[in-house]
Design an enzyme around this catalytic site. Structure first.
Site, mmCIF file in Angstrom:
data_model
loop_
_atom_site.group_PDB
_atom_site.id
_atom_site.type_symbol
_atom_site.label_atom_id
_atom_site.label_comp_id
_atom_site.label_asym_id
_atom_site.label_seq_id
_atom_site.Cartn_x
_atom_site.Cartn_y
_atom_site.Cartn_z
ATOM 1 C CG ASP A 96 -1.682 1.236 1.452
ATOM 2 O OD1 ASP A 96 -2.388 1.644 0.518
ATOM 3 O OD2 ASP A 96 -1.580 1.816 2.551
ATOM 4 C CG ASP A 99 -1.697 7.650 0.583
ATOM 5 O OD1 ASP A 99 -1.770 8.879 0.664
ATOM 6 O OD2 ASP A 99 -1.621 7.044 -0.509
ATOM 7 C CG ASP A 148 -1.942 2.240 6.627
ATOM 8 O OD1 ASP A 148 -2.399 3.224 7.246
ATOM 9 O OD2 ASP A 148 -2.202 2.028 5.425
#
Length: 216
Positions: free
Chosen positions: A6, A8, A167
């Site tokens: 991922d 961001d 995250d």
């Protein structure tokens, strides 16, 4: 091994610039803004959903979201590196993984133009198998479509040779939907509790832990 990251909250800390861009769009259209520290709970499903969540509930409609998106994108394209930076150890992790012979890719819900621009800015020396972001007509994560595109690009058929790193719960669910093992990182926008609720392979606190897991 193919490692899909991922963007961001995983590779780079973008929350301040995302918040500034969203507040700019809200203000330009006459809506109240938010504190930057409120934005971690608003992000995770792409720009349109970010804007929708940031709007007063009675104004959460497609027309308003698309109007604000124009202001957001215009501002963010000019300011997406003002406060953004890689998380500690990420550049070194990527270099170490490449040196160890692994294949790297990015799957993001950020619109693709900005996704590619940020990767080019912060990791210009890294050779990526694929860098994919949100595109019109392609469902966003946790739908596994862009992950499956990456697998096809990499020529991967054995999913045991793939690891997804993110995250958020959106990322963990994306991995589940794609049939992949996942690792959650604790330094992003969501809590360890949220990540652990999806029973990933691991939740890590440092980049060194990611490298150790992959090298096992």
């Amino acid at each position: 091994m193919l490692i899909i990251f991922d963007l961001d909250g995983t590779l780079i800390n973008t929350i301040d610039d995302l918040g500034q861009a969203c507040n700019h769009a809200l203000s330009a259209c006459g809506f109240p803004t938010h504190k930057i520290e409120d934005y971690p709970k608003l992000v995770g499903n792409g720009i349109n959903r970010l804007i929708e969540r940031a709007l007063p509930e009675e104004h959460r409609n497609e027309t308003t979201v698309l109007r604000l998106r124009e202001y957001f994108v215009h501002y963010y394209d000019a300011h997406n590196c003002d406060l953004t930076h890689p998380y500690d150890g990420i550049p070194e992790l990527l270099q170490a993984l490449k040196a160890a012979g692994h294949t790297l890719a990015v799957a993001s819900n950020k619109y693709e133009q900005a996704t590619k621009a940020l990767i080019d800015t912060y990791f210009p020396e890294i050779e990526w198998c694929a860098v994919l972001g949100q595109r019109e007509g392609v469902p966003t994560k946790p739908d596994p479509t862009i992950v499956n595109e990456i697998l096809a690009t990499a020529g991967i058929t054995d999913k045991s040779e793939v690891l997804y790193v993110g995250d958020s719960g959106v990322d963990m669910q994306t991995a589940i939907n794609a049939g992949l093992d996942a690792v959650g990182v604790s330094w992003g926008c969501r809590s360890r509790q949220e990540l652990e609720s999806f029973t990933p392979l691991a939740v890590v606190d440092t980049c060194e832990e990611i490298f150790s897991l992959i090298q096992q």
